[in-house]
Scaffold this motif. Structure first.
Motif, PDB file in Angstrom:
ATOM      1  N   LEU A  24      51.296  39.295  37.385  1.00 15.80           N
ATOM      2  CA  LEU A  24      49.970  38.960  36.858  1.00 15.80           C
ATOM      3  C   LEU A  24      49.456  37.632  37.399  1.00 15.80           C
ATOM      4  N   LEU A  25      50.307  36.615  37.394  1.00 22.85           N
ATOM      5  CA  LEU A  25      49.881  35.315  37.922  1.00 22.85           C
ATOM      6  C   LEU A  25      49.502  35.442  39.398  1.00 22.85           C
ATOM      7  N   GLY A  26      50.307  36.190  40.156  1.00 25.93           N
ATOM      8  CA  GLY A  26      50.014  36.375  41.575  1.00 25.93           C
ATOM      9  C   GLY A  26      48.685  37.070  41.796  1.00 25.93           C
ATOM     10  N   ILE A  27      48.423  38.108  41.015  1.00 25.00           N
ATOM     11  CA  ILE A  27      47.157  38.841  41.143  1.00 25.00           C
ATOM     12  C   ILE A  27      45.977  37.954  40.751  1.00 25.00           C
ATOM     13  N   PHE A  28      46.127  37.215  39.653  1.00 27.83           N
ATOM     14  CA  PHE A  28      45.042  36.332  39.220  1.00 27.83           C
ATOM     15  C   PHE A  28      44.741  35.263  40.269  1.00 27.83           C
ATOM     16  N   GLY A  29      45.813  34.745  40.883  1.00 27.31           N
ATOM     17  CA  GLY A  29      45.611  33.740  41.920  1.00 27.31           C
ATOM     18  C   GLY A  29      44.997  34.329  43.171  1.00 27.31           C
ATOM     19  N   ALA A  30      45.483  35.503  43.585  1.00 19.64           N
ATOM     20  CA  ALA A  30      44.995  36.137  44.810  1.00 19.64           C
ATOM     21  C   ALA A  30      43.540  36.571  44.700  1.00 19.64           C
ATOM     22  N   THR A  31      43.123  36.932  43.492  1.00 23.73           N
ATOM     23  CA  THR A  31      41.736  37.371  43.302  1.00 23.73           C
ATOM     24  C   THR A  31      40.792  36.215  43.010  1.00 23.73           C
ATOM     25  N   GLY A  32      41.344  35.006  42.939  1.00 25.97           N
ATOM     26  CA  GLY A  32      40.488  33.836  42.747  1.00 25.97           C
ATOM     27  C   GLY A  32      40.076  33.562  41.319  1.00 25.97           C
TER      28      GLY A  32
END
Length: 201
Positions: A24-32
């Motif tokens: 989740l953290l990775g997705i939130f970071g990758a999507t800005g």
């Protein structure tokens, strides 16, 4: 703003499902959606690996007794993951020493993991499998909800996570007798099997 609330919340969530936290953290970071997540957690290879592991956990976590074995294996993995994620978040923010963040994240993850493992041992005393599925689903939804909430409202999320951690500890204390009886029955069954193989008819 201090990253400590996010560190604490991610530690709590890591003790329940470390792979979901990283995913989740990775997705939130990758999507800005947030700039609090370091690039190392946003890498495609990292997201693919934790995505696969998340699916494995989602399945194993819903099968009686398999979930307890899975928890035993993750007694080391979850606290380490909580500490690493916390240190990375602190390094990205620069508002908290990484070693302090790692200690907070790791210790919170360990306590949260022990609460989860103890709760599952109590749930496994039930003869039907639906309790495991329900509890596991609630845990998955809880982790997803609290991490999402923490991205936008870190302090409020940390308060909620702290309340859930305290509630979990109280539940474990309440269920301690039931868990002890479960262990005694399991030991008795092992002894009965041993005697049966030692004294054939």
């Amino acid at each position: 703003m201090s990253v400590l609330p996010l560190v604490f919340t991610s530690g709590w969530a890591s003790g329940i499902n470390a792979y979901a936290v990283v995913l989740l953290l990775g997705i939130f970071g990758a999507t800005g959606l947030t700039d609090e997540v370091p690039e190392s957690l946003q890498r495609t290879d990292v997201l693919v690996v934790v995505g696969v592991l998340f699916v494995c956990e989602a399945v194993a976590d819903k099968i009686p007794y398999v979930d307890s074995v899975w928890d035993s294996v993750h007694t080391v993995i979850r606290p380490i993951s909580g500490a690493v994620v916390a240190a990375l978040l602190a390094g990205q923010s620069g508002s908290l020493p990484e070693i302090t963040a790692g200690a907070v994240g790791g210790s919170t993850a360990l306590v949260s993991h022990l609460v989860k493992a103890g709760t599952r041992m109590a749930v496994n005393t039930s003869p039907e499998p639906f309790s495991n599925i329900a509890v596991s689903t609630l845990e998955d939804l809880g982790v997803a909800g609290i991490i999402t909430f923490a991205i936008f409202h870190p302090l409020a999320a940390a308060i909620v996570a702290g309340g859930l951690l305290l509630l979990g500890i109280l539940i474990i204390v309440f269920l301690a007798a039931k868990i002890r009886r479960f262990r005694q029955r399991r030991a008795q069954r092992r002894e009965e099997r041993r005697l049966a193989t030692s004294w054939p008819p």
